[in-house]
Design an enzyme around this catalytic site. Structure first.
Site: not given
Ligand code: S3P
Length: 447
Positions: A169, A325
């Site tokens: 993440s 996404d």
């Molecule tokens: C994001 C990371 C992703 C993505 C989100 C935006 C970011 O989430 O799904 O829309 O800006 O760091 P995760 O870090 O939970 O995978």
């Protein structure tokens, strides 16, 4: 305000189109600008509901943030360690990135805050961020499952940590890095699966000392030296590849279509959809590839996308972080492809703005596609033609579900209606409908 949108069959889709600024980079630009000393000018900022929540939160922490022209914002930061205590609850709406990064920012400032969000954000997992920030020394008063609303107090004496990312993440990684900015000593993050690196790139652009090393197994170690002096700068936000994804898939599916998408961020850690579509046989060409030191230090290119047939393929779980996404709109492409597509490793899709695995499977089945969910694998059987359509799909507070099914409606025989679409789409792509309709789509609202 109209809440449902209906998308009907179209006969052409074309144009040179400007997709709005990247959401991930927009949140980060506002937050790092708030921690910098002096003036930061951001152009191309995404002006959407999620980003406005971050603007409001940065103002509540004492930053001066002003819109000086469309998508151009001027910000005077407080300096690292200089955040003010907000006088009221910070409501981050639907913004998962906004709230998780904000928690990182707050964790190492001696302020107490209450954080909340909308009905979707209040169900999303926060323990993944609470755990490392608690080890740094922040205090949390939260429910047993860690979900919002919650109260937190940042620590005046933070401890540097080494954090191994359990879930791939970028939000968790970024929360720890933002906390690390106000920790004396070095904060280290180890990621086994690479996730988007906008925070690392922007931190370096702001002048922080951050060292990234990669071992032969492609594990990354990121080491940040705390308490740097970061000064305001100019940031040009590139177009959002996750928003461009909807126009890309629409162009591939509509017979005769060609679109050029200008200035899209081509960060390789965000390019999973484009790699996958190429494997499926799509015609997507990058032109004018460039890196501008002012564009958040991100690679950018124009994408030329043409209509063409797609083949079903197997997409490994290792692709998930770079395409996280884009699965809803990839599933729409797969439903129109020839053959079976298997998308593996989708457990994180269940904890996005909605349970996207269930929402995609349910919506596609309602439109007449043959779909199976086996554990965390989504299987879509296509015969090279779009499904019949004619269904009503609930956006369930999820912009990407809404836009994906409106793209499907452009090629199904019967229109597809998405309930709750308008407010969901406003979180990330407010001009989606006029932009799509300007290129030939037929999306209309029901009052
Ligand atoms: C994001 C990371 C992703 C993505 C989100 C935006 C970011 O989430 O799904 O829309 O800006 O760091 P995760 O870090 O939970 O995978």
């Amino acid at each position: 305000m109209t809440t449902s949108l209906t998308s009907s069959h179209v006969h052409h889709f074309s144009g040179t189109l400007h997709v709005p600024g990247d959401k991930s980079i927009s949140h980060r630009a506002l937050m790092l600008g708030t921690l910098a000393v002096g003036e930061t000018i951001i152009t191309g900022l995404l002006e959407s509901a999620d980003v406005f929540r971050t603007v409001t939160a940065m103002r509540a922490l004492g930053a001066h943030v002003k819109r000086v022209a469309p998508t151009c914002w001027r910000l005077y930061g407080r300096g690292i360690g200089g955040l003010a205590e907000p006088v009221d609850v910070l409501d981050m709406g639907n913004a998962g990135t906004g709230v998780r990064l904000l928690m990182g920012l707050l964790a190492t400032h001696p302020v107490t805050c209450v954080l909340t969000g909308d009905a979707s954000l209040r169900t999303r997992p926060m323990k993944r961020v609470i755990e490392p920030l608690h080890r740094i020394g922040a205090l949390f008063l939260a429910r047993a499952n860690g979900s919002l609303p919650l109260a937190m107090s940042g620590t005046p004496s933070p401890i540097p940590i080494v954090h191994m990312l359990e879930v791939a993440s970028a939000q968790v990684k970024s929360a720890v890095l933002l906390a690390g900015l106000n920790i004396p000593g070095t904060t280290t993050i180890i990621e086994k699966q690479l996730t988007r690196d906008h925070t690392e790139r922007m931190l370096q652009g702001f002048g922080a000392t951050l060292v990234v090393t990669e071992n032969p197994a492609r594990e990354r170690t990121i080491t940040l030296t705390g308490q740097p002096e970061i000064s305001g700068r100019v940031i040009v936000v590139p177009a959002d590849p996750s928003s461009a994804a909807f126009l890309t898939v629409a162009a591939i599916l509509v017979p005769g279509a060609t679109v050029t998408l200008v200035g899209v961020c081509t960060n390789p850690l965000r390019s999973g959809l484009y790699d996958t579509l190429l494997e499926m046989g799509a015609q997507v060409e990058k032109r004018n590839a460039r890196v501008s030191s002012e564009s958040s230090d991100e690679p950018v290119a124009d994408l030329v996308v043409r209509h063409g047939p797609l083949m079903g393929i197997h997409v490994p779980a290792t692709r998930v972080p770079s395409m996280i996404d884009e699965y809803p709109v990839l599933a729409i492409a797969a439903a129109c492809a020839n053959g079976t597509t298997k998308l593996h490793g989708l457990m994180e899709l269940r904890v996005k703005e909605s349970d996207r695995l269930t929402a995609v499977a349910r919506g596609l089945s309602a439109c007449g596609s043959r779909v199976d969910v086996q554990g965390d694998t989504l299987i879509i059987h296509g015969d090279g033609r779009p499904p019949l359509g004619g269904a009503r799909v609930n956006a369930d507070f999820d912009h990407r579900i809404a836009m994906a099914f409106l793209v499907l409606g452009m090629v199904t025989q019967e229109p597809v209606t998405v309930e709750g679409a308008e407010s969901a789409i406003a979180t990330s792509f407010p001009n989606f409908v006029p932009l799509m309709n300007g290129a030939g789509a037929c999306i209309s609202g029901e009052s």
